[in-house]
Write an enzyme that holds these catalytic residues in place. Sequence first.
Site, PDB file in Angstrom:
ATOM      1  N   LYS A   1      -9.391  10.517 -20.167  1.00  0.00           N
ATOM      2  CA  LYS A   1      -8.922  11.908 -20.066  1.00  0.00           C
ATOM      3  C   LYS A   1      -9.800  12.667 -19.054  1.00  0.00           C
ATOM      4  O   LYS A   1      -9.860  12.279 -17.918  1.00  0.00           O
ATOM      5  CB  LYS A   1      -8.909  12.546 -21.453  1.00  0.00           C
ATOM      6  CG  LYS A   1      -8.162  11.696 -22.505  1.00  0.00           C
ATOM      7  CD  LYS A   1      -6.687  11.551 -22.168  1.00  0.00           C
ATOM      8  CE  LYS A   1      -5.898  10.805 -23.215  1.00  0.00           C
ATOM      9  NZ  LYS A   1      -5.827   9.352 -23.020  1.00  0.00           N
TER      10      LYS A   1
ATOM     11  N   ASP B   1     -14.295  12.108 -32.734  1.00  0.00           N
ATOM     12  CA  ASP B   1     -13.620  11.955 -31.446  1.00  0.00           C
ATOM     13  C   ASP B   1     -13.788  13.290 -30.717  1.00  0.00           C
ATOM     14  O   ASP B   1     -13.204  14.299 -31.104  1.00  0.00           O
ATOM     15  CB  ASP B   1     -12.138  11.625 -31.682  1.00  0.00           C
ATOM     16  CG  ASP B   1     -11.380  11.392 -30.368  1.00  0.00           C
ATOM     17  OD1 ASP B   1     -11.813  11.935 -29.328  1.00  0.00           O
ATOM     18  OD2 ASP B   1     -10.350  10.702 -30.393  1.00  0.00           O
TER      19      ASP B   1
ATOM     20  N   ARG C   1     -19.744  -9.035 -20.032  1.00  0.00           N
ATOM     21  CA  ARG C   1     -19.197  -8.587 -21.329  1.00  0.00           C
ATOM     22  C   ARG C   1     -20.272  -7.904 -22.170  1.00  0.00           C
ATOM     23  O   ARG C   1     -19.975  -7.125 -23.077  1.00  0.00           O
ATOM     24  CB  ARG C   1     -18.575  -9.765 -22.088  1.00  0.00           C
ATOM     25  CG  ARG C   1     -18.113  -9.417 -23.494  1.00  0.00           C
ATOM     26  CD  ARG C   1     -16.972 -10.283 -24.000  1.00  0.00           C
ATOM     27  NE  ARG C   1     -17.211 -11.697 -23.817  1.00  0.00           N
ATOM     28  CZ  ARG C   1     -18.063 -12.461 -24.539  1.00  0.00           C
ATOM     29  NH1 ARG C   1     -18.758 -11.902 -25.504  1.00  0.00           N
ATOM     30  NH2 ARG C   1     -18.194 -13.734 -24.294  1.00  0.00           N
TER      31      ARG C   1
ATOM     32  N   TYR D   1      -5.691  11.580 -33.496  1.00  0.00           N
ATOM     33  CA  TYR D   1      -4.910  10.825 -32.509  1.00  0.00           C
ATOM     34  C   TYR D   1      -4.135   9.692 -33.206  1.00  0.00           C
ATOM     35  O   TYR D   1      -4.719   8.928 -34.004  1.00  0.00           O
ATOM     36  CB  TYR D   1      -5.889  10.271 -31.468  1.00  0.00           C
ATOM     37  CG  TYR D   1      -5.270   9.373 -30.447  1.00  0.00           C
ATOM     38  CD1 TYR D   1      -4.247   9.819 -29.623  1.00  0.00           C
ATOM     39  CD2 TYR D   1      -5.716   8.067 -30.287  1.00  0.00           C
ATOM     40  CE1 TYR D   1      -3.681   8.980 -28.680  1.00  0.00           C
ATOM     41  CE2 TYR D   1      -5.158   7.229 -29.351  1.00  0.00           C
ATOM     42  CZ  TYR D   1      -4.137   7.691 -28.542  1.00  0.00           C
ATOM     43  OH  TYR D   1      -3.577   6.858 -27.616  1.00  0.00           O
TER      44      TYR D   1
END
Length: 398
Positions: A211, A186, A60, A113
């Site tokens: 993406k 972004d 983690r 977004y």
Amino acid sequence: MSEPTSKRSATLLCHDDEAYRENRGAVVPPIYQNSLFTFPDWEAIDQAFSQPADAAIYTRGNNPTVTMVEEKLAGIAGAERARLFASGMGAISSAILSCVNQGDHIVTIRNIYGPAQNFMRQYLGPKCGITTTFIEGTAIDQFEAVIQSNTKLIYLESPASLTYELQDLAAVARLARTHGIRTVIDNTLATPLHQSPLAQGIDLEVHSASKYLGGHSDLVAGLLLGKKTDLDTISLTEQAWLGSKMAPFEAWLLLRSLRTLPARLRLHQEQAMALALFLDQHPGVRKVYYTGLPSFPQRELADRQMRGHSGLLSIELSTDDPTKVRAFVDALDLFKLGVSWGGHESLVYAPLISYLREMGQEAFRKSGIPAGLVRLSVGLEDVQDLQLELDNALKKVQ
Ligand SMILES: Cc1ncc(COP(=O)(O)O)c(C=O)c1O
């Protein structure tokens, strides 16, 4: 910011030199598919705890497979440090939370977004008293006009979702600095290959690696880039406590994808440009939105701050009749109907589908989004097949 790597991006992405030497010449490095790292003695674990942002103690926090991909991505983005997340939204929410406190104010762009927008409107607002002002963002005076004494973050997305408006990154970074405001962008659409926001003065760069970086529609991932001090703090707080670290297998898949990123992007762009030019002349299309078109309204800014374009474009059909928009979408076959983009396969999506469901007809009409807007993610199929299919589907709306 570190000096850009001496190797060019395509070369850096193609070779895993260190792993190759360490792993018996294996041309594809093995995966550290484990949650835990153990230590020979007290001193060794104590030493690891003294460098929590770098040491592999528990996956983690850090894992060598994930770290290897992070180093590669930092290299191509000219960043001091990269951190990979379980999703783009994991990177976005951690980046935003790292910049704001209760009662602060955010300035952002109208067309960011959707879930990032919902995070600000529906979560940060009611839960933390953090207010957000949404602007078009195509001129610097629009930012100046809405800055308040408690503005702590300007959050950008350039090109923005659906209609691809740009913000002047260097100008926004300068303005933010003079007011002591942090900046986040972004940069998913441009990718680090086609736009370098950190070099223009932006503090943090986020990506949905689901993406183009992933590129095969088989992984969900996020990326955050910036200065080592910022990234180390985020990795030990927001990322660790919200638990949004990328898993090793996803990192290994992403490493596979990055080897072909420059080649894929070149073809996505070439095919999107050919289709944008075709659609721009088509009687079934009122308007084409594509950053690469010579007629793109912010041509000069695009040429100044971007090195290339993408496979993503939107068209406004010559009709606003929802039944015809539906007929156009349903007539497509190679363009699969789905929400994501940036994969090998061509995709179509009409905002009308989700907006009508969420907003209702009247609110959608008032939102300013044309009813006939359709987004196309141009994939790697033969472009002539794609063109023929679009031409046939457009005949249904004329
Ligand atoms: C521009 C943009 N940013 C961020 C995201 C979120 O990324 P993820 O789906 O990996 O959480 C998306 C996903 O569609 C996106 O299109």
